[in-house]
Write a protein that holds these residues in place. Structure first.
Motif, PDB file in Angstrom:
ATOM      1  N   THR A  36       0.847  -1.185   0.000  1.00  0.00           N
ATOM      2  CA  THR A  36       0.000   0.000   0.000  1.00  0.00           C
ATOM      3  C   THR A  36       0.888   1.242   0.000  1.00  0.00           C
ATOM      4  N   GLN A 102      -9.416   9.895   7.312  1.00  0.00           N
ATOM      5  CA  GLN A 102      -9.396   9.571   5.892  1.00  0.00           C
ATOM      6  C   GLN A 102      -8.172   8.738   5.522  1.00  0.00           C
ATOM      7  N   ALA A 103      -7.038   9.038   6.126  1.00  0.00           N
ATOM      8  CA  ALA A 103      -5.832   8.249   5.846  1.00  0.00           C
ATOM      9  C   ALA A 103      -6.016   6.804   6.289  1.00  0.00           C
ATOM     10  N   ASP A 106      -8.118   5.265   3.650  1.00  0.00           N
ATOM     11  CA  ASP A 106      -7.339   5.073   2.419  1.00  0.00           C
ATOM     12  C   ASP A 106      -6.457   3.838   2.534  1.00  0.00           C
ATOM     13  N   TRP A 107      -5.788   3.698   3.689  1.00  0.00           N
ATOM     14  CA  TRP A 107      -4.932   2.524   3.878  1.00  0.00           C
ATOM     15  C   TRP A 107      -5.738   1.238   3.799  1.00  0.00           C
ATOM     16  N   GLY A 109      -8.649   0.699   2.527  1.00  0.00           N
ATOM     17  CA  GLY A 109      -9.194   0.530   1.182  1.00  0.00           C
ATOM     18  C   GLY A 109      -8.188  -0.087   0.227  1.00  0.00           C
ATOM     19  N   GLU A 110      -6.928   0.315   0.349  1.00  0.00           N
ATOM     20  CA  GLU A 110      -5.888  -0.272  -0.495  1.00  0.00           C
ATOM     21  C   GLU A 110      -5.663  -1.739  -0.144  1.00  0.00           C
ATOM     22  N   GLN A 135     -14.428   2.860   7.737  1.00  0.00           N
ATOM     23  CA  GLN A 135     -14.401   2.459   6.326  1.00  0.00           C
ATOM     24  C   GLN A 135     -15.793   2.569   5.707  1.00  0.00           C
ATOM     25  N   ARG A 138     -16.379   6.379   5.160  1.00  0.00           N
ATOM     26  CA  ARG A 138     -15.545   7.168   4.267  1.00  0.00           C
ATOM     27  C   ARG A 138     -15.178   6.486   2.958  1.00  0.00           C
ATOM     28  N   SER A 139     -15.184   5.167   2.939  1.00  0.00           N
ATOM     29  CA  SER A 139     -14.784   4.466   1.715  1.00  0.00           C
ATOM     30  C   SER A 139     -15.497   3.120   1.644  1.00  0.00           C
TER      31      SER A 139
END
Length: 286
Positions: A36, A102-103, A106-107, A109-110, A135, A138-139
């Motif tokens: 990631t 958010q970070a 993002d992590w 999600g990857e 998660q 936000r994603s």
């Protein structure tokens, strides 16, 4: 923002030796490294079931090893992915700051993208439950549903949480004859758990520098649109069950709150109970 990491090579080796000694995974498993932008993330894959793939997210300072008592039971129905969370001691290595919610999304999600499935059932305990909910907020693209076990995030209790962790560390450092006196129904019993205690004490040479968790605002809670089951321990110091249930009922129809006569931590759960909660989450309609 600095990165999480071991103070030196001796501290890293001591922790990894302890990790390997405690590893007793009851199913055949594969070690996976998902690359990631925040660093290589370690994931242990096991299980042979054909149900929704489960991603297991551990609590603070405990690693994927805390799931090994449960995976034989839930692995009959699912492929399991037990993650060592980024920013904590374990086998993942942080190479980029994780400064906010958010970070974290993002992590993770990857990681989900790298594992190769379209959708996942996220199962998280404590901070792992927060990661799963974060998660979904936000994603949510790869999130089929969430099972949160006594997650943080629904009441502003960061200072209370810090005090709880400080008391827990003092409990872990106490002489054995004092720890033996802690009753199983005590809220401190989690800190006398042999596996967790050894991991935490071995990890004292690891400096955590990442965004841990936050309080979800009303608008954020309203954004949860995947089927979600939140199991709250009525004896837990983390979240007041009645307050959380009332708040969620007011804000969203997608979250089911389940009170359970439990303290905080996986050590108080029986494998059959976890399997029941996972199964019940799968019955929730989108």
């Amino acid at each position: 923002m600095k990165l999480s990491g071991f103070a030196n090579e001796k501290a890293r080796q001591r922790y990894h030796d302890t990790y390997d000694e405690l590893l007793d995974w009851p199913l055949p498993c594969d070690d996976i490294t998902v690359e990631t932008s925040f660093g290589p993330t370690y994931v242990r894959r096991s299980g042979t079931g054909t149900g929704e793939p489960l991603v297991l997210l551990h609590g603070l300072a405990s690693t994927s090893l805390v799931w090994q008592r449960f995976v034989a039971d839930i692995g009959r129905d699912h492929v399991l992915y037990a993650v060592d969370s980024m920013g904590e001691a374990g086998r993942s290595v942080q190479t980029k700051p994780i400064p906010d919610e958010q970070a974290n999304a993002d992590w993770l999600g990857e990681v989900l993208e790298g594992l190769g499935h379209e959708k996942y059932h996220l199962v998280g305990i404590s901070r792992g439950g927060w990661l799963a909910l974060n998660q979904a907020i936000r994603s949510p693209e790869r999130v089929a549903r969430v099972t949160g076990l006594d997650p943080g995030g629904f009441v502003p209790s960061l200072n209370k949480g810090r005090l709880y962790l400080f008391i827990g560390l003092m409990t872990m450092l106490a002489p054995e004859f004092l720890r033996r006196r802690i009753k199983r129904d005590s809220k401190l019993a989690i800190f006398a758990d042999p596996l967790l205690r050894r991991l935490v004490l071995a990890g004292l040479g690891f400096q955590m520098r990442f965004f841990i968790l936050s309080y979800f605002s009303d608008d954020e809670v309203r954004r949860i649109a995947v089927p979600t089951r939140v199991v709250l321990g009525t004896k837990s110091p983390v979240e007041p069950v009645a307050d959380v249930a009332a708040r969620l009922a007011r804000l969203t129809s997608h979250v089911e709150v389940v009170p359970a006569d439990l303290h905080h931590g996986l050590g108080f759960l029986e494998p059959a109970f976890l399997r029941e909660q996972v199964s019940a989450s799968e019955q929730l309609l989108p």
